[in-house]
Design a protein around this motif. Structure first.
Motif, mmCIF file in Angstrom:
data_model
loop_
_atom_site.group_PDB
_atom_site.id
_atom_site.type_symbol
_atom_site.label_atom_id
_atom_site.label_comp_id
_atom_site.label_asym_id
_atom_site.label_seq_id
_atom_site.Cartn_x
_atom_site.Cartn_y
_atom_site.Cartn_z
ATOM 1 N N UNK A 68 -20.829 -6.271 12.073
ATOM 2 C CA UNK A 68 -21.179 -6.627 13.448
ATOM 3 C C UNK A 68 -21.413 -5.361 14.270
ATOM 4 N N UNK A 69 -20.564 -4.350 14.071
ATOM 5 C CA UNK A 69 -20.676 -3.101 14.829
ATOM 6 C C UNK A 69 -21.956 -2.363 14.455
ATOM 7 N N UNK A 70 -22.204 -2.192 13.145
ATOM 8 C CA UNK A 70 -23.408 -1.487 12.697
ATOM 9 C C UNK A 70 -23.657 -1.897 11.251
ATOM 10 N N UNK A 71 -24.475 -2.928 11.073
ATOM 11 C CA UNK A 71 -24.718 -3.487 9.744
ATOM 12 C C UNK A 71 -25.266 -2.451 8.776
ATOM 13 N N UNK A 72 -26.223 -1.651 9.218
ATOM 14 C CA UNK A 72 -26.847 -0.660 8.337
ATOM 15 C C UNK A 72 -25.820 0.360 7.844
ATOM 16 N N UNK A 73 -25.034 0.895 8.759
ATOM 17 C CA UNK A 73 -24.016 1.885 8.378
ATOM 18 C C UNK A 73 -22.960 1.259 7.465
ATOM 19 N N UNK A 74 -22.533 0.036 7.776
ATOM 20 C CA UNK A 74 -21.521 -0.636 6.958
ATOM 21 C C UNK A 74 -22.040 -0.906 5.546
ATOM 22 N N UNK A 75 -23.244 -1.449 5.456
ATOM 23 C CA UNK A 75 -23.825 -1.751 4.136
ATOM 24 C C UNK A 75 -24.044 -0.475 3.333
ATOM 25 N N UNK A 76 -24.506 0.581 3.991
ATOM 26 C CA UNK A 76 -24.701 1.854 3.301
ATOM 27 C C UNK A 76 -23.389 2.410 2.764
ATOM 28 N N UNK A 77 -22.354 2.384 3.587
ATOM 29 C CA UNK A 77 -21.047 2.892 3.153
ATOM 30 C C UNK A 77 -20.481 2.045 2.015
ATOM 31 N N UNK A 78 -20.626 0.723 2.110
ATOM 32 C CA UNK A 78 -20.135 -0.156 1.041
ATOM 33 C C UNK A 78 -20.896 0.074 -0.255
ATOM 34 N N UNK A 79 -22.198 0.284 -0.173
ATOM 35 C CA UNK A 79 -23.008 0.534 -1.376
ATOM 36 C C UNK A 79 -22.581 1.824 -2.071
ATOM 37 N N UNK A 80 -22.384 2.871 -1.286
ATOM 38 C CA UNK A 80 -21.960 4.154 -1.859
ATOM 39 C C UNK A 80 -20.584 4.013 -2.517
ATOM 40 N N UNK A 81 -19.668 3.339 -1.838
ATOM 41 C CA UNK A 81 -18.315 3.187 -2.396
ATOM 42 C C UNK A 81 -18.314 2.295 -3.631
ATOM 43 N N UNK A 82 -19.099 1.218 -3.634
ATOM 44 C CA UNK A 82 -19.186 0.369 -4.823
ATOM 45 C C UNK A 82 -19.738 1.149 -6.013
ATOM 46 N N UNK A 83 -20.748 1.961 -5.797
ATOM 47 C CA UNK A 83 -21.303 2.783 -6.876
ATOM 48 C C UNK A 83 -20.244 3.750 -7.403
ATOM 49 N N UNK A 84 -19.462 4.359 -6.506
ATOM 50 C CA UNK A 84 -18.407 5.286 -6.922
ATOM 51 C C UNK A 84 -17.325 4.550 -7.717
ATOM 52 N N UNK A 85 -16.969 3.360 -7.268
ATOM 53 C CA UNK A 85 -15.953 2.582 -7.973
ATOM 54 C C UNK A 85 -16.431 2.176 -9.367
#
Length: 140
Positions: A68-85
């Motif tokens: 809700x705060x910033x969809x683009x930033x949230x999705x980008x951060x989640x994508x990077x972390x999922x790839x790292x995991x």
């Protein structure tokens, strides 16, 4: 302990018309919950520590709120972390498997040593077999 670089905490009275203190040093730790921690001025020139714990059941709400705060930033951060995991999964699996093998060895030892002398041939065979299998796995 990680310091949040784009976060701050504010202090003000419930009936006050403004915030009168802003804290720029907000830290974050994680064990069984996400712990957000900061210090504010307390009574008599002291310091009050404040902690907020966010448990795993609140993660979906936290992720939704981030979007809700910033969809683009949230999705980008989640994508990077999922790839790292995903990259670290083989290492995590190996640690879990090793811990399971050690536990199996301990259980085999306990079964063998718990029997009275002369009654433990089957347990000895299992214990020695488990030790041999664990050694073979560790050597490969």
């Amino acid at each position: 302990m990680t310091v949040l670089t784009d976060s701050q905490a504010r202090r003000g009275g419930a009936t006050a018309s403004r915030w009168y203190e802003t804290v720029d040093t907000v830290s974050l730790t994680a064990t069984t919950a996400i712990r957000i921690k900061f210090n504010i001025a307390g009574n008599n020139s002291g310091t009050t520590e404040v902690e907020v714990d966010i448990g795993p059941n609140d993660f979906p709400t936290l992720l939704e709120t981030m979007c809700i705060v910033n969809r683009q930033a949230a999705m980008g951060a989640m994508s990077v972390e999922l790839a790292r995991q995903i990259q670290t999964q083989p290492e995590r699996d190996a640690k879990i498997a090793k811990a399971a093998r050690l536990k199996l060895g301990e259980l085999a030892d306990q079964k063998y040593y718990a029997k009275p002398a002369g009654d433990d041939e089957h347990e000895r065979i299992v214990m020695v077999g488990v030790e041999a299998l664990n050694k073979e796995i560790d050597d490969n």
